[in-house]
Design an enzyme around this catalytic site. Structure first.
Site: not given
Length: 252
Positions: A205-207, A210
Site C-alpha cells: 500500500g505504501d509503495a 509512493g
C-alpha cells in the site's frame, strides 16, 4: 534512530526527525503468513511527536515551500494537531494535501474517525484499501460493502475554500484500483503477477502511494499516477519486506 537517518541520507531523503533523547526509537515486528503480513508495533519515541517541533522555523520553512504534503492515517493517534497545521498550510498556500485511511481501527475508534472527518474537507487525495473503506462505511452506518459506492460518497464530502474536488483512491489488491471524483468512478488496472512471483505483501500500500505521488509531482494525470503506483506495488511484493532493486525499471 541513527540507522533511519543514515538510510534516508543514503537515498537522498531530507529527514527532519524530532529527537526524543529519553525514549528509544519505535519498533515494528512483521509476521508473514501465506504471503500476507501482519504488524505488531511498539511506537516508543514515535508516539511522542509534538506539533511544537513542526512549528519550529526549519520545519515550517519546508512545509511552506512544499507543493504536496502526505499524512499517514496512523499519525492521527499521535499528533492530530500537526495534521491540522499541515492541512491548513496547504489550503493557505494552494498546495495539495493527501491523507491515508491506513488501517481499519483508525476509522473504528470514534476520536480517531472524528479527526479524519475533520481533515477531509482539506484533503485533495484520500487513499485507502478496500478493507479500510468498508470499515469506514460500517463505522458510520452506511450499511454497504460496495467499495465503489463508499468511494463515491467519500468523494462528495464538501471541500474547504476553493479547492478542487477530492480524489478518492482505493486499492483492491489484485483487482483494479477504484478512483472516485465528484461521485464518478473510474477503474485503473494493476499489474497481474503469477503466484510464484509473490513473496509477501509487506509495504504494498505504501509503495502504491509512493509511486502515485512521484507521478503526481511530475504532473501526470490520474491514469499515469495509478500506473506508477501499480508498478511500485508490483515490485515491492516480489521482494522480502520493504526492499526493492537499486534502480527502478520505470520511466515517466
Amino acid at each position: 534512530g541513527k540507522k533511519l537517518q543514515d538510510a534516508c541520507a543514503a537515498d537522498g531523503v531530507q529527514a527532519m526527525y524530532m529527537v526524543d533523547s529519553s525514549t528509544p526509537t519505535g519498533k515494528c515486528a512483521v509476521t508473514i503468513l501465506d504471503k500476507e503480513r501482519s504488524l505488531t508495533t511498539e511506537l516508543s519515541a514515535a508516539n511522542n511527536y509534538k506539533a511544537s517541533h513542526l512549528q519550529e522555523a526549519a520545519q515550517m520553512k519546508v512545509l511552506e515551500s512544499a507543493k504536496v504534503v502526505y499524512s499517514a492515517g496512523f499519525f492521527i493517534t499521535v499528533s492530530p494537531e500537526s495534521m491540522d497545521i499541515a492541512s491548513e498550510k496547504m489550503l493557505e498556500k494552494k498546495g495539495t494535501y493527501c491523507l491515508n485511511l491506513s488501517a481499519p481501527f483508525i476509522v473504528q475508534v470514534p476520536p480517531f474517525r472524528a479527526q479524519l472527518e475533520k481533515l477531509l474537507p482539506a484533503t485533495d487525495y484520500l487513499f485507502g484499501n478496500e478493507t479500510e473503506a468498508q470499515a469506514y462505511a460500517e463505522a458510520v452506518g452506511w450499511e454497504t460493502t460496495d467499495v465503489e459506492f463508499i468511494a463515491t460518497r467519500l468523494s462528495l464530502v464538501p471541500m474547504k475554500g476553493d479547492k478542487a474536488p477530492r480524489k478518492v483512491v482505493i486499492t483492491q489488491g489484485c483487482d483494479p484500483t477504484i478512483v472516485a471524483i465528484r461521485g464518478n468512478v473510474t477503474k485503473y488496472p494493476v499489474i497481474a503477477l503469477p503466484k510464484e512471483k509473490l513473496v509477501d505483501t509487506n509495504g504494498a500500500g505504501d509503495a502504491f502511494v509512493g509511486g502515485f505521488l512521484a507521478a503526481l509531482v511530475k504532473g501526470k494525470d490520474m491514469e499515469g499516477c495509478c500506473k506508477a503506483g501499480a508498478y511500485s506495488a508490483s515490485v515491492i511484493i516480489q521482494h522480502s519486506g520493504c526492499t526493492y532493486p537499486p534502480k527502478p525499471e520505470y520511466t515517466f
